[in-house]
Every structure is written in structure tokens, then in C-alpha cells.
Design a protein around this motif. Structure first.
Motif, PDB file in Angstrom:
ATOM      1  N   ARG A  30     -55.464  96.975   2.603  1.00 32.46           N
ATOM      2  CA  ARG A  30     -54.604  98.042   2.085  1.00 32.46           C
ATOM      3  C   ARG A  30     -53.928  98.839   3.194  1.00 32.46           C
ATOM      4  N   PRO A  31     -54.655  99.346   4.191  1.00 29.47           N
ATOM      5  CA  PRO A  31     -53.963 100.105   5.242  1.00 29.47           C
ATOM      6  C   PRO A  31     -52.986  99.249   6.047  1.00 29.47           C
ATOM      7  N   LEU A  32     -53.308  97.970   6.267  1.00 28.94           N
ATOM      8  CA  LEU A  32     -52.376  97.115   7.001  1.00 28.94           C
ATOM      9  C   LEU A  32     -51.086  96.928   6.221  1.00 28.94           C
ATOM     10  N   ARG A  33     -51.195  96.730   4.924  1.00 31.38           N
ATOM     11  CA  ARG A  33     -49.995  96.570   4.107  1.00 31.38           C
ATOM     12  C   ARG A  33     -49.174  97.853   4.071  1.00 31.38           C
TER      13      ARG A  33
ATOM     14  N   GLU B 211     -47.543  86.555   9.535  1.00 31.86           N
ATOM     15  CA  GLU B 211     -47.264  85.794  10.753  1.00 31.86           C
ATOM     16  C   GLU B 211     -48.499  85.638  11.619  1.00 31.86           C
ATOM     17  N   LEU B 212     -49.506  86.498  11.397  1.00 29.54           N
ATOM     18  CA  LEU B 212     -50.754  86.428  12.150  1.00 29.54           C
ATOM     19  C   LEU B 212     -51.919  86.384  11.174  1.00 29.54           C
ATOM     20  N   THR B 213     -53.055  85.851  11.621  1.00 31.76           N
ATOM     21  CA  THR B 213     -54.256  85.779  10.798  1.00 31.76           C
ATOM     22  C   THR B 213     -55.377  86.574  11.443  1.00 31.76           C
ATOM     23  N   LEU B 214     -56.220  87.149  10.598  1.00 35.15           N
ATOM     24  CA  LEU B 214     -57.358  87.954  11.038  1.00 35.15           C
ATOM     25  C   LEU B 214     -58.641  87.292  10.582  1.00 35.15           C
ATOM     26  N   ALA B 215     -59.677  87.317  11.419  1.00 36.70           N
ATOM     27  CA  ALA B 215     -60.971  86.735  11.058  1.00 36.70           C
ATOM     28  C   ALA B 215     -62.076  87.472  11.797  1.00 36.70           C
ATOM     29  N   LEU B 216     -63.306  87.249  11.333  1.00 37.60           N
ATOM     30  CA  LEU B 216     -64.490  87.765  12.025  1.00 37.60           C
ATOM     31  C   LEU B 216     -64.957  86.754  13.061  1.00 37.60           C
ATOM     32  N   ALA B 217     -65.419  87.238  14.186  1.00 38.16           N
ATOM     33  CA  ALA B 217     -66.016  86.392  15.205  1.00 38.16           C
ATOM     34  C   ALA B 217     -67.167  87.154  15.832  1.00 38.16           C
TER      35      ALA B 217
ATOM     36  N   PRO C  10     -46.623  91.254   9.963  1.00 38.11           N
ATOM     37  CA  PRO C  10     -47.624  91.166   8.890  1.00 38.11           C
ATOM     38  C   PRO C  10     -48.831  90.324   9.295  1.00 38.11           C
ATOM     39  N   VAL C  11     -50.006  90.746   8.813  1.00 32.99           N
ATOM     40  CA  VAL C  11     -51.266  90.086   9.147  1.00 32.99           C
ATOM     41  C   VAL C  11     -51.944  89.637   7.860  1.00 32.99           C
ATOM     42  N   ALA C  12     -52.398  88.395   7.821  1.00 36.99           N
ATOM     43  CA  ALA C  12     -53.149  87.870   6.683  1.00 36.99           C
ATOM     44  C   ALA C  12     -54.621  88.225   6.849  1.00 36.99           C
ATOM     45  N   VAL C  13     -55.201  88.880   5.845  1.00 37.27           N
ATOM     46  CA  VAL C  13     -56.599  89.301   5.874  1.00 37.27           C
ATOM     47  C   VAL C  13     -57.388  88.461   4.880  1.00 37.27           C
ATOM     48  N   PRO C  14     -58.500  87.847   5.278  1.00 31.67           N
ATOM     49  CA  PRO C  14     -59.263  87.015   4.341  1.00 31.67           C
ATOM     50  C   PRO C  14     -59.837  87.833   3.199  1.00 31.67           C
ATOM     51  N   ASP C  15     -60.090  87.145   2.077  1.00 30.68           N
ATOM     52  CA  ASP C  15     -60.653  87.820   0.908  1.00 30.68           C
ATOM     53  C   ASP C  15     -62.081  88.272   1.189  1.00 30.68           C
ATOM     54  N   GLY C  16     -62.583  89.139   0.312  1.00 34.85           N
ATOM     55  CA  GLY C  16     -63.926  89.661   0.447  1.00 34.85           C
ATOM     56  C   GLY C  16     -63.932  91.116   0.870  1.00 34.85           C
TER      57      GLY C  16
END
Length: 354
Positions: free
Chosen positions: A218-221, A230-236, A204-210
Motif C-alpha cells: 500500500r505505501p509503495l503504491r 519494473e522491479l521485484t521485491l523479495a525476502l532474503a 513501480p515495485v512488485a511486492v509478493p503476496d502475503g
């Protein structure tokens, strides 16, 4: 800048054009709409993938032959045509005529189902395929076996720096004037999602709000197992601080095709490439400029207390066709969990996000 001529007779087929990266939505089929022109005027791109006839069913292709063509999972048909098709804007083409017996399309234009439908006006050889039917981005695809590139016919400007892109190239808004999701977003997120699943290892990946949550969560879930992230996603990317995340969405340069590189750090996150125009809007959302007005305030004029409109009432759906097409070209699709998902859904792609 380069130009293209007929390989048989040397007749001019394009104006001088500058090479840029192939847009991620180049092969997109979207709804039943009449689509815009794919390429900016004065540019061209090269498709590295084989395309066109002869075609073979997946069951007729050996695994090694498929892998040699960049395919690591089943697809309906495999192209054994040439790689390196050149795509340009229709307005940049010169000296061609439509081949009368190859004018097939669904209802609104040509779709190239019978192969090249444009011939060299000078010698009559088939040289290109015009696509302008509904659901297809309008473009001319030059047959790499029938045309010849002439290099350096005019000075070519240097590619923009990342800083120049941020200043001069605004991002693509996610919705059109009617509130529908833009097809470029569906394509870009679909391709990025394939890379994201290949990098996350099936956890599972945590996606920030917005807005990023409206497009990726939705597609990741739907694909990943339920449970605590267990993992986090962010913009860079350029203009953003380096995030503390396991997975980062970074921009792809629209001219060079290069992926933005993170500055060196002790723990390198996994990089997920995303089309620059979509990344740009996610990272730096654009506000519409206020419109001067007198008298009664029109409904479409921004006020000082302006707030961004809510996301479209229609749930966002990544482009399933491009997602599966791209996922099949990643070696990671052979990992057991991802292969099980692929085998279960690729024949009915619309069920992938249910």
C-alpha cells in the motif's frame, strides 16, 4: 560487559550491561498507549545521532551544518546537542533521583521535555533522562557528557550467530491480542521503506503476496508512479534460498547492528535492511502452540484445521514520523523525484499513504 558511572563523582549509575544495536523504534512516539520497556534487561545501546538542546529551526541552519549532522532534507528542528546518548532499561539504573523541577509530561509520566530529569544521588549532577509517559518506550537515556563508561567490568557473551538467532529468537507477531498492528512493525517497516524508496529509483515495485504485501504494498503504491512493475521485491536472509529479485529485504543483527550479507552472485540485488524481529516473522511465521483441553472446545484453542487469522481490519500504516526522519538522513533523498515527494508531504506526514 560495561557499566556507567557519574563523570563528576564516580558513583555507580548502572549494573553491568552488554552493548547491543539501537532498536529502530527507540525514538518512536506511538498513539496514546502506555508502552513497554525499550531495552532488554542487561543491555545498552548508543544513539549515534545528535539529540537534545540546543535546537535550531531548519531555516537557521546552513546546508553544510545540516549535512554534518546527517540531515539532507528539511526537518522541523535540528539538534545541536551531543551525539552518543546511552539508553538502558530503567531497572538497570542505580543511584539516581528525580529532579523535582523537571517532572514534566503529558499525563501519565515523564517525557524529558526540559532536559535530563534524573540526578546522581551522590553529587546531585543531572545525568540522565527517564522517559515513561504514554506514547514513549520506557527507557533511561544517559547524558553522554555527564556519564563515563567503565569497560570490561564482567565477561561479555559473544554475539549470537545468525543460525542461533533463528533458533532462539522468535519473531515479533504483527498484531497484538486485540488485533491491532504492533508498534514495532510500524517502526521497522517505516525505516525499511525509506531505504526501499532510496534504492528503487522511483519506478513501480512488485511486492509478493502475503503479509509482506499487507505491510509494504500500500505505501509503495501511494508513493511510486502507476504502471507495470519494473522491479521485484523479495525476502532474503539466513535460512532462505537466494531469491531472483531486484530488491531484497534482509535482517539486521539485533546485537551487532550488522546487515546480513548476500552470498556473491553475478547480479547483486539492492539490499534493504529490516529489523530482525520483524524480518524473522515475515520469513518464518510462528504458529501458536496448541493448548490441551477436555470437554467442549474453547474458542481460543487451535484445531487441526487451524488457519492463520486474517490480517487486521485496520489497514497497516508505517510509522510516518520515523519514515520521514530516516529518509531525511539518506543522501538519496536529494534525487529529484524523491525530493519532490518529501517536500510535498513531510509537513503533513499522515497524508503520505493516501
Amino acid at each position: 560487559m560495561d557499566a556507567f558511572e557519574c563523570a563528576a563523582c564516580g558513583a555507580e549509575l548502572t549494573v553491568p550491561v552488554r552493548r547491543v544495536a539501537l532498536p529502530v523504534h527507540a525514538r518512536q512516539h506511538y498513539s496514546c498507549e502506555l508502552m513497554p520497556v525499550l531495552m532488554e534487561s542487561g543491555t545498552y545501546a548508543v544513539d549515534p545521532e545528535p539529540f537534545g538542546p540546543p535546537w535550531r529551526r531548519w531555516s537557521e541552519v546552513a546546508a553544510d551544518d545540516a549535512a554534518a549532522r546527517g540531515l539532507f532534507a528539511p526537518v522541523p528542528v535540528v539538534s545541536f546537542g551531543p551525539a552518543g546518548a546511552v539508553v538502558v532499561a530503567p531497572g538497570d539504573v542505580r543511584g539516581t533521583v528525580v529532579i523535582p523541577e523537571r517532572r514534566d509530561g503529558y499525563c501519565c509520566g515523564l517525557d524529558g521535555r526540559d532536559g535530563p530529569n534524573l540526578a546522581c544521588e551522590h553529587c546531585g549532577d543531572a545525568v540522565a533522562t527517564l522517559l515513561d509517559d504514554h506514547a514513549l518506550w520506557r527507557a533511561v537515556w544517559l547524558d553522554p557528557t555527564a556519564v563515563r563508561r567503565i569497560s570490561d567490568v564482567a565477561p561479555s557473551p559473544a554475539p549470537d550467530t545468525w543460525e542461533a538467532l533463528l533458533r532462539n529468537r522468535p519473531g515479533t507477531p504483527p498484531r497484538d491480542g486485540y488485533g491491532w498492528w504492533e508498534p514495532e512493525w510500524a517502526a521497522a517497516v517505516g525505516v525499511a521503506l525509506a531505504h526501499l524508496l532510496a534504492a528503487c529509483g522511483g519506478v513501480p515495485v512488485a511486492v509478493p503476496d502475503g503479509l509482506i504485501a499487507h505491510t509494504f504494498r500500500r505505501p509503495l503504491r501511494a508513493v511510486l508512479p502507476q504502471g507495470p512493475p519494473e522491479l521485484t521485491l523479495a525476502l532474503a536472509g539466513p535460512g532462505l534460498p537466494t531469491p531472483d529479485a531486484d530488491l531484497v529485504l534482509v535482517p539486521v543483527h539485533p546485537q551487532t547492528g550488522r546487515t546480513w550479507q548476500l552470498p556473491g552472485s553475478a547480479s547483486e540485488p539492492a539490499v534493504v535492511p529490516l529489523s530482525f524481529d520483524v524480518w524473522r516473522y515475515l520469513a518464518f511465521p510462528e504458529r501458536q502452540a496448541p493448548i490441551p483441553a477436555t470437554g467442549r472446545m474453547p474458542d481460543d484453542v487451535l484445531r487441526d484445521d487451524y488457519a492463520p487469522p486474517p490480517p487486521s481490519a485496520v489497514p497497516f500504516r508505517p510509522d510516518e514520523r520515523l519514515f520521514f526522519d530516516h529518509l531525511a538522513r539518506l543522501p538519496e533523498v536529494r534525487t529529484p523525484w524523491l525530493q519532490a515527494f518529501y517536500d510535498r508531504t513531510y509537513e503533513c506526514p499522515y497524508t503520505a499513504w493516501r
